[in-house]
Design an enzyme around this catalytic site. Structure first.
Site, PDB file in Angstrom:
ATOM      1  N   LYS A 132      -7.946  33.138 -28.729  1.00 34.50           N
ATOM      2  CA  LYS A 132      -6.954  32.546 -29.640  1.00 34.50           C
ATOM      3  C   LYS A 132      -7.174  33.129 -31.026  1.00 34.50           C
ATOM      4  CE  LYS A 132      -3.397  29.840 -29.848  1.00 34.50           C
ATOM      5  NZ  LYS A 132      -2.195  30.155 -29.071  1.00 34.50           N
ATOM      6  N   SER A 181       2.148  29.936 -25.719  1.00 36.27           N
ATOM      7  CA  SER A 181       1.531  28.783 -26.354  1.00 36.27           C
ATOM      8  C   SER A 181       2.456  27.567 -26.207  1.00 36.27           C
ATOM      9  CB  SER A 181       1.192  29.086 -27.810  1.00 36.27           C
ATOM     10  OG  SER A 181       0.095  28.296 -28.239  1.00 36.27           O
TER      11      SER A 181
END
Length: 622
Positions: free
Chosen positions: A190, A390
């Site tokens: 991430k 996401s």
């Protein structure tokens, strides 16, 4: 007397303003009536002057700003372009299709592949598709490859760069300003926080980005080779050694493109217009001298139908509250689903997702609205566009079936947060910050002295809670153990091809396949596949003003040279950078957003405001 004169001037101004408003309302009603009855379309060449970008859902136009000349880049709706081409292939009035890509600013790779498929249908119907551009970039050439004839001027070029490029990292700048970026995340890959914590890419981010870029390049080449087989060998040679290819043609980029069979004709715009006159007939009074069917006029002639399959568009950043088209506002989307259910005529839902994510709470609000539709017995199919990552993947998890394309960017199952604090800035300025506490969380998060350990621990716990939720709903959707999902999550971004292998999506296809799957799950007949778009269109008044601002201006204006068309405009780059910074610093603390997906979005995210310092900076860039 001066006071009376001032009052009189005020009253006159109010009267003039009211007259103007009434006149605009009158013409707005006329526009609404005329728009409901499109003008007749003559015979000729359908001119697809794609100035601007192709997007899933255009942003709402501010009509006043548009009339003042500040509407920004034009956005063409993907489904409208495809509908136009599909109608044109069977329309006897359309003799050929011409693409002018001189002011084309691009689109997502998946979207362009869908437009390419529609262009192939036109060619298969026996009609010529001709394309002209001074410079062909990645996006422009992906479309051009599907044409019958590719034209380039003598001083033009085909300059395909492929995915890749540099990102900006702000750690050094923040250090100089004394700003501390307090970061919280779950997921090895991430990397959305890295621009604020590093001055370069981490090895994990580089590994992920390289794999994604390589996969997208291969998908792009496959699309081009299928559409234009004769260019296969030349394409590989150009991509491997563009300098050598140009040198072999005496330094002429246009001749190099011709010799490599990347284009069919080297000719000026006047030659291209003469060719269009051959195909569609001459018209000396029209721009270009040929019979021309304008794109906007042809779009107005499209039939608008409704049917039992509801389409929910989730495009742009996912945000809380309400907003217009082009921004995936949770309350707006949830309300559109709820209103659609109240119609009582819907039998299935298709989610069309083109979003890098955003607010965790907003993503969950949309997910719950979709689950409510499922409780009513409606099957749900998710159709992923260019990006569904996401939060964009979060909202897809309720679907009974998820469809993507090999070039779709998805995954990024991870969570992060960034919270700026300014203790270093205050120290540089000689300013102190002090106070009292009554509990460990008094005044937290403290942006002046930095968050306390307790505040940091709570925020990190919130990030981990959302990540655990993300894993759980994905595991339930994919019918896989949480540990297996965790291994392929970790914030890593996947191309659609790999995502299917991993089980994150169920099949390949575009909206057509998604609609067919929804009809199959709902047990609908072949004649029961009409679509009802669950979104609010502009009212007649807004449509009138926006129409005045965006009515087509037929022009042969071209870029200054080939290279001017190849790179993104400085304004686009600046808007993307400033938009990302603004979202991190002023958006929700905890985000389900794929920040790195911005490089693959069709258009920069909309700024919250174009006033103040942002306008000044963009103004300096022209």
């Amino acid at each position: 007397m001066r006071f009376v004169a001032a009052i009189w001037k005020l009253l006159v101004g109010i009267k003039d303003a009211m007259v103007l408003i009434l006149m605009l309302m009158f013409f707005g009603m006329i526009y609404a009536v005329l728009s409901s009855r499109p003008a007749p379309i003559g015979h000729g060449v359908l001119a697809l002057d794609l100035d601007g970008v192709i997007v899933e859902q255009p942003r709402e136009i501010d009509p006043i700003a548009a009339l003042a000349g500040g509407s920004g880049m034009r956005e063409h709706r993907l489904s409208d372009i495809i509908a136009v081409l599909r109608k044109a292939k069977d329309d006897d009035r359309v003799k050929a299709v011409a693409l002018d890509l001189d002011r084309f600013l691009g689109g997502g790779q998946t979207s362009l592949a869908s437009v390419g498929d529609a262009l192939d249908e036109v060619r298969k119907s026996g009609k010529t598709v001709a394309v002209y551009a001074t410079g062909y970039s990645n996006d422009a050439y992906q479309l051009a490859a599907h044409a019958s004839e590719i034209w380039v001027p003598e001083l033009g070029a085909v300059a395909i760069a492929g995915p890749g490029g540099s990102n900006l990292y702000y750690k050094g700048l923040l250090d100089k300003l004394g700003v501390t970026a307090n970061t919280y995340r779950v997921g090895q890959f991430k990397s959305g926080i890295e621009p604020f914590t590093r001055n370069d890419m981490s090895p994990e981010a580089r590994e992920n980005a390289q794999a994604l870029g390589d996969a997208l390049l291969e998908t792009w080449k496959d699309d081009v080779r299928r559409a234009r087989p004769q260019a296969g060998a030349g394409l590989e040679r150009f991509l491997g050694d563009p300098v050598g290819a140009a040198a072999a043609a005496g330094g002429s980029m246009s001749k190099a493109a011709l010799s490599l069979k990347l284009v069919d004709k080297v000719g000026e715009r006047s030659d291209f217009n003469s060719r269009l006159a051959e195909l569609g007939g001459k018209d000396e009074e029209s721009i270009g001298g040929y019979k021309r069917i304008a794109l906007r006029a042809y779009e107005r002639s499209l039939d608008k139908h409704s049917g039992p399959i509801g389409v929910v568009t989730i495009a742009g950043e996912i945000v809380d509250g309400r907003a217009g088209p082009g921004s995936a506002a949770a309350e707006t989307i949830a309300k559109s689903i709820e209103d659609g259910l109240e119609l009582g005529t819907l039998k299935a839902l298709v989610l069309r997702i083109d979003s890098p994510g955003g607010s965790a709470l907003a993503s969950e609000r949309i997910r719950h609205a979709i689950l409510a539709a499922k409780k009513e017995g409606l099957p749900v199919v998710a159709s992923m566009g260019d990006v569904a990552a996401s939060g964009g993947y979060w909202v897809a998890t309720p679907a009974d079936f998820i469809i993507a394309e090999p070039s779709t960017i998805t995954g990024s199952i991870g969570v992060y947060g960034v919270l700026p604090s300014f203790q270093g800035t205050l120290q540089k300025l000689g300013i102190g910050a002090d106070g009292i506490r009554t509990t460990p969380l008094s005044g937290e998060p403290d942006l002046l002295n930095g968050p306390s350990p307790a505040a940091n621990a709570l925020i990190q716990a919130g990030v981990e809670q959302i990540y655990a939720k993300f894993l759980a709903i994905t595991a339930a959707s994919r019918k896989k153990p949480i540990d297996e999902i965790n291994r392929i999550a970790q914030g890593r971004v996947w191309d659609g091809g790999t995502a299917r292998q991993l089980g994150l999506v169920d099949g390949f296809g575009d909206m057509d396949e998604a609609i067919a799957k929804a009809a199959e799950l709902a047990k609908l007949g072949k004649n029961e596949r009409g679509l009802t778009y669950l979104e609010k269109g502009p009212d007649a008044w807004t449509g009138f003003l926006a129409g005045l601002a965006q009515d087509e201006e037929e022009s042969d204006a071209a870029p200054a040279d080939a290279l001017a068309a190849l790179g993104p405009a400085p304004q686009t780059l600046v808007m993307r950078v400033l938009g990302d910074i603004e979202r991190i610093l002023s958006g929700p603390t905890l985000q389900l957003r794929c920040l790195e997906c911005g490089a693959y979005e069709s258009a920069p995210p909309p700024p919250k405001s174009e006033s103040g310092w942002r306008s000044i900076l963009l103004g300096l860039l022209g």
